[in-house]
Design an enzyme around this catalytic site. Sequence first.
Site, PDB file in Angstrom:
ATOM      1  NE  ARG A 133      -7.531   3.356 -13.437  1.00  0.00           N
ATOM      2  CZ  ARG A 133      -6.463   2.678 -13.854  1.00  0.00           C
ATOM      3  NH1 ARG A 133      -6.011   2.816 -15.090  1.00  0.00           N
ATOM      4  NH2 ARG A 133      -5.842   1.852 -13.028  1.00  0.00           N
ATOM      5  CD  GLU A 153      -3.645   1.456  -7.518  1.00  0.00           C
ATOM      6  OE1 GLU A 153      -2.650   1.310  -6.789  1.00  0.00           O
ATOM      7  OE2 GLU A 153      -3.780   0.896  -8.619  1.00  0.00           O
ATOM      8  CB  SER A 160      -3.364   2.147 -19.130  1.00  0.00           C
ATOM      9  OG  SER A 160      -3.517   1.176 -18.117  1.00  0.00           O
ATOM     10  CE  LYS A 414      -3.576  -1.472  -1.793  1.00  0.00           C
ATOM     11  NZ  LYS A 414      -4.479  -0.435  -2.345  1.00  0.00           N
ATOM     12  CD  GLU A 418       1.017   3.077  -9.026  1.00  0.00           C
ATOM     13  OE1 GLU A 418      -0.047   2.490  -9.329  1.00  0.00           O
ATOM     14  OE2 GLU A 418       1.158   3.694  -7.968  1.00  0.00           O
ATOM     15  N   GLY A 419       1.275  -1.055 -11.627  1.00  0.00           N
ATOM     16  CA  GLY A 419       1.313  -2.062 -12.674  1.00  0.00           C
ATOM     17  C   GLY A 419       0.781  -3.430 -12.296  1.00  0.00           C
ATOM     18  NE  ARG A 504      -8.666  -1.567 -13.575  1.00  0.00           N
ATOM     19  CZ  ARG A 504      -7.623  -1.198 -12.839  1.00  0.00           C
ATOM     20  NH1 ARG A 504      -6.405  -1.522 -13.203  1.00  0.00           N
ATOM     21  NH2 ARG A 504      -7.807  -0.518 -11.722  1.00  0.00           N
TER      22      ARG A 504
END
Length: 530
Positions: A133, A153, A160, A414, A418-419, A504
């Site tokens: 993604r 990114e 997901s 950064k 992830e997450g 999102r």
Amino acid sequence: MTKFDFASWPPALTREQLEALTLAATTYSLSHGLLYLPPAPTQPPAPTSAIHAPISLFPAPVPRRLFTEAVALQSVYNVLYARIAMDTEFLDSVMGAEVGVGRADEFVGTLWKGWKAIREEGVVQPLQLGLFRSDYLLHTESEGGSLSLKQVEFNTISSSFGTLSERAAAMHRHLHASTEYYGLSSHLTADNFPSNNTTAGLAEGLAQAHQHYGASGSRILFVIQPNERNVFDQRWLEYELLKTHDIHIIRQTFAQLATSATLSSPDRKLLVNGHEISTVYFRAGYVPTDYPDPSYYQTRFLLEKSRAINCPSIPLQLAGGKKVQEALTKPGVLERFLSDSKWGTQYNDEQLKRVRGTWMDMWALDEDDTDALSSVSAPSPPSSSSSPSPASTSSTEPAGVRRALAQHASLVLKPQREGGGNNVYKSSIPPFLATLPPAEREAWIAMALIVPPKSVSSYLVRAGAGGTEGAVRSEVISELGIFGWAVFGGGEVKGEKEVGWLVRTKGTESDEGGVAAGFSVLDSIVLVDE
């Protein structure tokens, strides 16, 4: 047609319209599997209740030309990251524990060391699968200027919300079909709602890997986190694989696999509870907390050294590191992967320019003055008046740190995580850098902040354990993600495809953007002309 005014979005609703749309959206979500498990200290093995996922009432406006560009670029990005994952020398130099990020980041270093040991032992499965993604924000080039597409990114593990994003898009189409949004906007027409078939597309990628493996009766393993609230996003893939491709799924945590997974000898077939596994799909393993003790890494390495096709493999997971994203901006690196004849298909200068056009300026914190002078990235945005000047920072610090301090008001730092919830923004940067040990700087990059359109709003609806809360109008930022897959190995991409999208949306008060982390809601797209 008049230029679209982002600041006027969405159209205002009366109280009665707002209540009706909220009821229609939440009941549709509950009826069509746009679901989460409710928060609880522990979830029962067999869930007995669910809540709707966090959603928006109106789709997010996205310029038609930029959506088209993002979709068109996905195949190039699929190939790019597949080739990066096949370039061992490059990954060792950027992410390794001997000369790369793995020296400064224990999590990355542990994964890399495990991969290195597997290479020395002998890799038995050259094929890899990526479910990708690529995430973007709209960027305002200048005050009142045109918009461009900038990459946040590129995700190579546990990408997901593909299946739930498809259902969020269907929910907005339903709201339009049932209410026409009360005729409040000429932009809300059926042909401005792009189709989204992400579920079938992602399942196709998994099925392609399964077919390349080629063993009748084998199954796909989903590696999951314990007490997973986002279980329905995974289940829809499971249902699609069984319905369309007649492929059975096994779901296991790392803790379960420690006792259920074995390798046959001498061919290293992966067996889980006696079932042969064709493909390992990781929806866990991307954060250090997924490995609470060293035995969990050993389970991960067992899966990696098997004959099963991993999605992602350790090298592909490493390829998704922020340091790789930054390394690609350096002279000649993109050409290494897209223009070198050793890979077969080559991309022309115009295609490379389009890829580079999606990047913001970024650099390594441990970058020295020589690196800084050789950089060909776009100039950084001017720093605010509150930023310290370069002269006010210590000349003994690396150039990357001095530059980050000077421009902190327009930057994000950064790490290789992830997450969501891992980054450091703006005014938090100077105190963070003051305490960051020099040995850990190599694990961080600095990136110029993307500047989205101002004053865009949306109605956000979140569900609590006890019921549905009302929709809240908030000023927001929307992030567009484009999904794709690639099967590759032995220096060759066997197949790849762009397969859908998600949006999102988060309130502007939040710097982070993860839905699972609680920052964002699921949204969809209304195409607009500028």
